[in-house]
Design a protein around this motif. Structure first.
Motif: not given
Length: 463
Positions: A344-364
């Protein structure tokens, strides 16, 4: 990838089936752990049982067992009066006293489950006497653990700051502690007024105790019962006439009698119980001893000294809650060994948008921490955020603060250790309602906390 989706789907199915049927969630989670572990992960029964949280089991059983004995021997009654005396009998302040004590314990180094395990039973006993909603008290105790949990001397703070330093990221230990503390205070203020705090304002402990004991006191003074027209007792010479308020002397006698009934003294058993509780705090703070094992040690000593105090105490251990929490954590352990959490964490890390990726990491972090160890999540997800942070497009300190808060405030979930301890120590007749309410609160925090902290700490720091 298919294996990971199966595991995630099984977890969702566990919650869905347990929500809409009478199947116990803990038993269902253990079955799911066996099914997924053996058929998908290729694990043996021993491997599955290897993820059983024996330490959490001992903490839940040991703490609830100890406080059942403490209730039997009158120690809880003594602590109730000591706490209310400390705030001058102002009931509205009692939940905040519990919040600050828990925060102080975690800030100086106690692990959050240890601090909550010591304070939650005391807080719940205060609820029973002063008509405070257990949900309100439980949330303030759990939030207190989070408030002090990220001080530089605390366990969470040490883990977070250590991971940051090892990855050569900008750090701010003081800022991390201040922001997590203030966020927990703000969250507690919201919970306070949402769940009955307004009704506590202006109430005094003496009023509550007198109202509860006035009838018994009156009957003791006049065994013959009411007399005279309208059921009014003529009372002793000099008493107020029927239909009027009693004179000061009668009121004073009633209050004095109430206090004499409800204010126990310290005997050998209660003194040993208090020493045991203090020893638990000291052991957790300075020696890092397991709070569950310490609690069981105190129980054995108290039982040898006062065998009557242990009668029925085992039956009052929160066995249903123990099964629920341990079952779910066992299944999450299977997911961790399968690599689903890391996936799950690796999947989030592949997102191009840093802001969206940061939000998803917090959600996970929030969602997983609601069911598993906050300590493990902090150590795993911060490194996954390193690619975003090394680009410099997102504030490293801001994201770390957001992730820390998102992963910790969900500890009030009854499937996390703090929430489980609160649920286990709630009054038995209210335990199902407390569990359901904490589940709703914890799941809402899994969504609200990431969004709020992302908006407060991540977006302002975007370059």
């Amino acid at each position: 990838m298919t294996d990971h989706l199966i595991a995630i789907g099984a977890l969702v199915l566990v919650f869905a089936v347990a929500t809409f049927t009478s199947v116990h969630m803990g038993a269902l989670a253990l079955v799911a752990a066996f099914a997924v572990g053996s058929s998908v992960a290729g694990e043996s029964a021993d491997d599955v049982f290897g993820g059983f949280p024996g330490d959490l089991f001992v903490v839940l059983v040991g703490v609830t067992f100890l406080f059942a004995v403490a209730k039997n021997n009158g120690t809880i009654e003594w602590l109730v009066h000591a706490a209310t005396k400390a705030v001058g009998g102002r009931i509205a302040l009692i939940p905040w006293v519990m919040f600050l004590i828990t925060a102080a314990l975690t800030a100086v180094g106690a692990v959050v489950p240890a601090a909550v395990g010591v304070i939650a039973p005391i807080g719940m006993s205060l609820c029973a006497r002063y008509r405070i909603r257990p949900l309100l008290m439980g949330l303030l105790v759990a939030n207190g653990g989070c408030a002090g949990g990220f001080s530089p001397a605390s366990v969470y703070g040490s883990i977070t700051n250590g991971v940051v330093e090892r990855n050569h990221l900008p750090s701010g230990p003081g800022l991390l502690f201040a922001m997590t503390f203030l966020f927990s205070v703000a969250l507690s203020v919201v919970a306070y007024f949402m769940f009955g705090g307004r009704q506590l304002l202006g109430r005094r402990a003496q009023d509550t105790e007198t109202a509860a004991d006035a009838t018994a006191a009156a009957r003791s003074a006049d065994p013959a019962g009411p007399a005279g027209p309208g059921g009014a007792s003529p009372g002793p010479v000099g008493a107020a006439a029927p239909g009027t308020a009693p004179a000061g002397g009668t009121a004073t006698a009633t209050v004095a009698l109430a206090k004499s009934v409800v204010a126990p003294g310290l005997d050998v058993s209660r003194s040993l119980t208090l020493l045991g509780l203090l020893g638990m705090v000291a052991g957790a703070l300075f020696l890092e001893w397991n709070v569950g094992l310490m609690a069981l040690t105190v129980v054995v000593v108290l039982t040898l000294v006062d065998p009557d105090a242990a009668q029925g105490a085992v039956d009052r251990c929160a066995w249903s809650t123990v099964l629920l929490v341990c079952g779910v954590v066992t299944f999450v352990g299977v997911m961790e060994r399968m690599g689903t959490i890391e996936w799950l964490g690796d999947s989030v890390a592949t997102i191009d948008s840093p802001l969206l990726g940061a939000l998803l990491i917090c959600v996970v972090g929030a969602v997983v921490s609601a069911f598993a160890s906050t300590t493990g999540i902090l150590g795993a997800l911060i490194p996954l955020a390193v690619p975003f942070l090394m680009d410099g497009q997102v504030s490293a300190i801001g994201l770390i603060i957001a992730l820390a808060i998102s992963s910790s405030v969900v500890d009030s979930s009854p499937l996390s250790t703090s929430g489980a301890l609160v649920t286990a120590n709630a009054p038995e007749e209210q335990r199902p309602q407390v569990f359901s309410a904490l589940m709703r609160w914890g799941m809402s925090m899994a969504l609200v906390a990431p969004l709020a902290t992302w908006a407060l700490f991540v977006i302002p720091g975007q370059v």
